[in-house]
Design an enzyme around this catalytic site. Sequence first.
Site, mmCIF file in Angstrom:
data_model
loop_
_atom_site.group_PDB
_atom_site.id
_atom_site.type_symbol
_atom_site.label_atom_id
_atom_site.label_comp_id
_atom_site.label_asym_id
_atom_site.label_seq_id
_atom_site.Cartn_x
_atom_site.Cartn_y
_atom_site.Cartn_z
ATOM 1 N N ILE A 97 -0.294 -25.141 0.916
ATOM 2 C CA ILE A 97 -0.465 -25.818 -0.041
ATOM 3 C C ILE A 97 0.018 -25.314 -1.329
ATOM 4 C CG2 ILE A 97 -2.253 -27.256 -1.620
ATOM 5 C CD1 ILE A 97 -3.433 -28.021 0.760
ATOM 6 N N TYR A 98 1.169 -25.573 -1.430
ATOM 7 C CA TYR A 98 2.003 -24.596 -2.430
ATOM 8 C C TYR A 98 1.996 -25.190 -3.989
ATOM 9 C CZ TYR A 98 3.842 -21.177 0.736
ATOM 10 O OH TYR A 98 3.605 -20.406 1.624
ATOM 11 N N GLY A 109 -3.195 -29.263 -5.986
ATOM 12 C CA GLY A 109 -3.726 -29.314 -5.524
ATOM 13 C C GLY A 109 -4.591 -30.332 -4.205
ATOM 14 N N ASN A 136 -7.195 -13.726 -1.514
ATOM 15 C CA ASN A 136 -6.850 -15.705 -2.231
ATOM 16 C C ASN A 136 -7.701 -16.252 -2.794
ATOM 17 O OD1 ASN A 136 -5.916 -17.013 -3.278
ATOM 18 N ND2 ASN A 136 -4.162 -17.763 -1.841
ATOM 19 N N TYR A 143 -10.601 -24.940 -0.668
ATOM 20 C CA TYR A 143 -10.905 -25.097 0.541
ATOM 21 C C TYR A 143 -12.745 -25.091 1.501
ATOM 22 C CZ TYR A 143 -5.889 -24.197 1.275
ATOM 23 O OH TYR A 143 -4.872 -24.545 1.293
ATOM 24 N N LYS A 145 -15.058 -25.737 -0.756
ATOM 25 C CA LYS A 145 -15.712 -26.488 -2.098
ATOM 26 C C LYS A 145 -15.020 -27.869 -0.530
ATOM 27 C CE LYS A 145 -12.846 -28.688 -4.950
ATOM 28 N NZ LYS A 145 -12.318 -29.169 -6.172
#
Length: 173
Positions: A97-98, A109, A136, A143, A145
């Site tokens: 996911i960029y 996102g 990161n 993720y 959350k």
Amino acid sequence: MTSIVLRKAVSADLQTLQQIGKETFYETFSKHNSEAEMQKYLAESFASEKILKELNTPESQFFIAWEDESPVGYLKVNSEKAQTELQDGTAIEIERIYVKSSHQGKKVGQLLFDKALEIARQQNKKYIWLGVWEENKKAVNFYTKNGFTEFAKHIFRLGNDEQTDLMMKKVLE
């Protein structure tokens, strides 16, 4: 902000995927790695042949997030043997996911993640998994959350540097 539209990527989107991939990877990781190692990684990981092969793999899907005519991010999911590690037929992997830094914090996102969740549910998968660099924190928090928990770790190599990725998964009901 205008609305964001997700479209499935096709071979003609090769340059868009390369541009977003290189830009977002560089934005996120360049301050933690040497310039030479970054350029080598970007050249190899986003080479035309590699991305075209990924685009033409039936078990992989790409979705580009568009704001008007501008690409602002993308999602890559893998199932079956296209998964990078587990290759579990009951799971789907979010490989990427960029999201461009200009659009982080604007729910892009989340839209991409929701698309991965939709695909996993359509395919009756039991869980979604991914690897994320432990440093990161923004991504790890995102993720977490969204219901992911850590289940293992693995080494990600960027040049000669070994970095630890957290393996995370979300069990689907």
